[in-house]
Every structure is written in structure tokens, then in C-alpha cells.
Scaffold this active site. Structure first.
Site, PDB file in Angstrom:
ATOM      1  N   GLU A 198     -11.872 -14.687   5.776  1.00  5.06           N
ATOM      2  CA  GLU A 198     -13.233 -14.179   5.636  1.00  5.06           C
ATOM      3  C   GLU A 198     -14.115 -15.240   4.982  1.00  5.06           C
ATOM      4  OE1 GLU A 198     -15.648 -12.706   6.619  1.00  5.06           O
ATOM      5  OE2 GLU A 198     -15.394 -10.596   6.112  1.00  5.06           O
ATOM      6  N   HIS A 205      -9.010  -6.328   9.918  1.00  2.86           N
ATOM      7  CA  HIS A 205      -7.941  -5.693   9.138  1.00  2.86           C
ATOM      8  C   HIS A 205      -8.249  -4.228   8.855  1.00  2.86           C
ATOM      9  CE1 HIS A 205     -10.434  -5.573   5.517  1.00  2.86           C
ATOM     10  NE2 HIS A 205     -10.855  -6.776   5.856  1.00  2.86           N
ATOM     11  N   GLY A 206      -7.227  -3.474   8.473  1.00  2.00           N
ATOM     12  CA  GLY A 206      -7.405  -2.075   8.098  1.00  2.00           C
ATOM     13  C   GLY A 206      -8.159  -1.924   6.787  1.00  2.00           C
ATOM     14  N   GLN A 207      -8.616  -0.712   6.534  1.00  3.35           N
ATOM     15  CA  GLN A 207      -9.365  -0.415   5.305  1.00  3.35           C
ATOM     16  C   GLN A 207      -8.558  -0.791   4.060  1.00  3.35           C
ATOM     17  OE1 GLN A 207      -9.479   3.594   3.545  1.00  3.35           O
ATOM     18  NE2 GLN A 207     -11.643   3.634   4.104  1.00  3.35           N
ATOM     19  N   THR A 208      -9.268  -1.351   3.067  1.00  2.00           N
ATOM     20  CA  THR A 208      -8.640  -1.735   1.801  1.00  2.00           C
ATOM     21  C   THR A 208      -9.262  -0.969   0.641  1.00  2.00           C
ATOM     22  OG1 THR A 208     -10.223  -3.495   1.282  1.00  2.00           O
ATOM     23  CG2 THR A 208      -8.320  -4.082   2.684  1.00  2.00           C
ATOM     24  N   ILE A 209      -8.640  -1.106  -0.528  1.00  2.00           N
ATOM     25  CA  ILE A 209      -9.183  -0.479  -1.744  1.00  2.00           C
ATOM     26  C   ILE A 209     -10.607  -0.954  -2.005  1.00  2.00           C
ATOM     27  CG2 ILE A 209      -8.945  -0.338  -4.249  1.00  2.00           C
ATOM     28  CD1 ILE A 209      -6.874   1.327  -2.869  1.00  2.00           C
TER      29      ILE A 209
END
Length: 220
Positions: A86, A11-15
Site C-alpha cells: 500500500e 485484502h480482507g477487512q482488518t481491525i
């Protein structure tokens, strides 16, 4: 014998990624950079023909998958499967990554997850976290492996020889596959990148299945 090809994308970068927090079943939204990375992965894969597309049921993976699929000719439905979640970090969810692994690795004389894996095994790292978890909630090695295997086996049983599948998933999940099926790749010093594509060929075997990682962490 049947072989399918599966493109696993982180997945893309998260907070939480930007804060260096452990993020397993806990979820946080994609950042602007994370959305851009998902769009970049979509451009990389836009000409790939997929017979099916999946994401873990966590929102960061589903949102990433939607961005990846926008430029693709795939017209089917994005499916979700909890098997592609995950690792569950239990009581360590949302805590600082480095500090958590220092706590987990203390009894093994290790400071990081990578050190535990290198000195012992991936399963040992999962077991050590489970033992260090005051609530014993985090997944141990066997529980995680059984979950992953169930998901991979479902893909093999559902799709035909030479089919290609997209699965948007998570970093430690991908790392576990590469350690197992792609020992030629250095996954300990180069963690799966946000938006990175790792390709696994899954083949039926007796019993179960076998696999071979043919490319790791492709970004272009």
C-alpha cells in the site's frame, strides 16, 4: 507485443479498517469478516488458472492470498513483492482517516482525499500528504508511481504472452491503477472493496508498458 492479465484483489477487512484508521505500511490482522471475504474471493477465482501468484509483503495481504488460494488448483509458491505494498502514509499511519485528510487537504481547500484527486490529481494527493507530514516520511506521487511501475514491469518481463497472474494488494494501490488505466470506472465514489477483484491487462509498449482495466471491484 506481449499482453498479460493481472487480477488485483484487495485484502480482507482488518481491525484498522473497522476503526477507520489509515493503514499503509502499518499492519493489523484480518477480522472474522475479513477472512470470510477472502474465502469468498477464493470461491470466485477458484476456477481461474494462474501462472503465478503474488501478494504484497504485508501480512494482511499474505493471509488473504492464502485463503484465496486454498480452493484453487494453483500448486506453485506464493511470492511477495514490496512493489505491491500500500501507499506509505508516513506520520499519518494509524491515525483517523477522515481527520488526517482534512489536515492534508486544508492548504488545497479540500476535505477528503477523493476531493483532492478530483480537483487536482492522485499524485497531488500524495504530494499534499508528504508536505503535511511533519517528518516528511509519506510517499510522494513520483516515489509511489516509480515503485508501482517497477512491479508492473517485473510482471511483464517475467511472464509469457497471455499468462494470468494473481496479485493480492491494497485499496489505494488499486485505486491508483484504475484512475490511470480505467477512467471509465468511478473509483472516487466507490473505493475498492475488501476482497474485490480488479482485472488489468498489461501490454508491452515502447517505452515501457500500457494497461487497460477491464473490470473493477468484482465481488461475484
Amino acid at each position: 507485443m506481449k499482453t498479460i492479465t493481472v487480477d488485483f484483489v484487495r485484502h480482507g477487512q482488518t481491525i484498522f479498517n473497522t476503526m477507520n484508521k489509515l493503514q499503509g505500511w502499518a499492519d493489523s490482522p484480518l477480522t472474522k469478516a475479513g477472512i470470510a471475504t477472502a474465502d469468498q474471493a477464493g470461491q470466485l477465482l477458484k476456477n481461474v488458472t494462474y501462472q503465478a501468484t503474488y501478494a504484497s509483503d504485508l501480512k494482511r495481504a499474505m493471509d488473504t492470498a492464502q485463503h484465496i488460494l486454498q480452493p484453487n488448483a494453483f500448486t506453485g509458491e506464493l511470492q511477495t513483492d514490496t512493489a505491491f505494498r500500500e501507499v506509505f502514509f508516513g506520520s499519518f499511519e494509524g491515525l483517523d482517516n477522515d481527520e488526517s485528510w482534512q489536515t492534508v487537504g486544508q492548504s488545497l481547500g479540500c476535505q477528503t482525499q477523493a476531493q483532492i484527486i478530483q480537483k487536482y490529481s492522485f499524485e497531488a494527493a500524495r504530494d499534499a500528504m508528504h508536505q503535511a507530514d511533519p517528518r516528511q516520511l509519506s510517499e510522494n506521487g513520483l516515489t509511489f508511481k516509480r515503485r508501482v511501475d517497477a512491479g508492473l514491469q517485473r510482471l511483464l518481463s517475467r511472464y509469457a504472452d497471455q499468462d494470468r497472474i494473481l496479485v493480492v494488494t491494497h485499496g489505494t494501490f488499486i485505486r491508483s491503477l484504475v484512475l490511470r488505466f480505467g477512467p471509465q470506472f468511478d473509483v472516487l465514489s466507490s473505493f475498492p472493496a475488501n476482497g474485490g477483484v480488479t482485472t488489468l491487462q498489461l501490454t508491452t509498449a515502447n517505452p515501457g508498458f500500457d494497461g487497460l482495466v477491464t473490470s473493477y471491484n468484482r465481488l461475484s
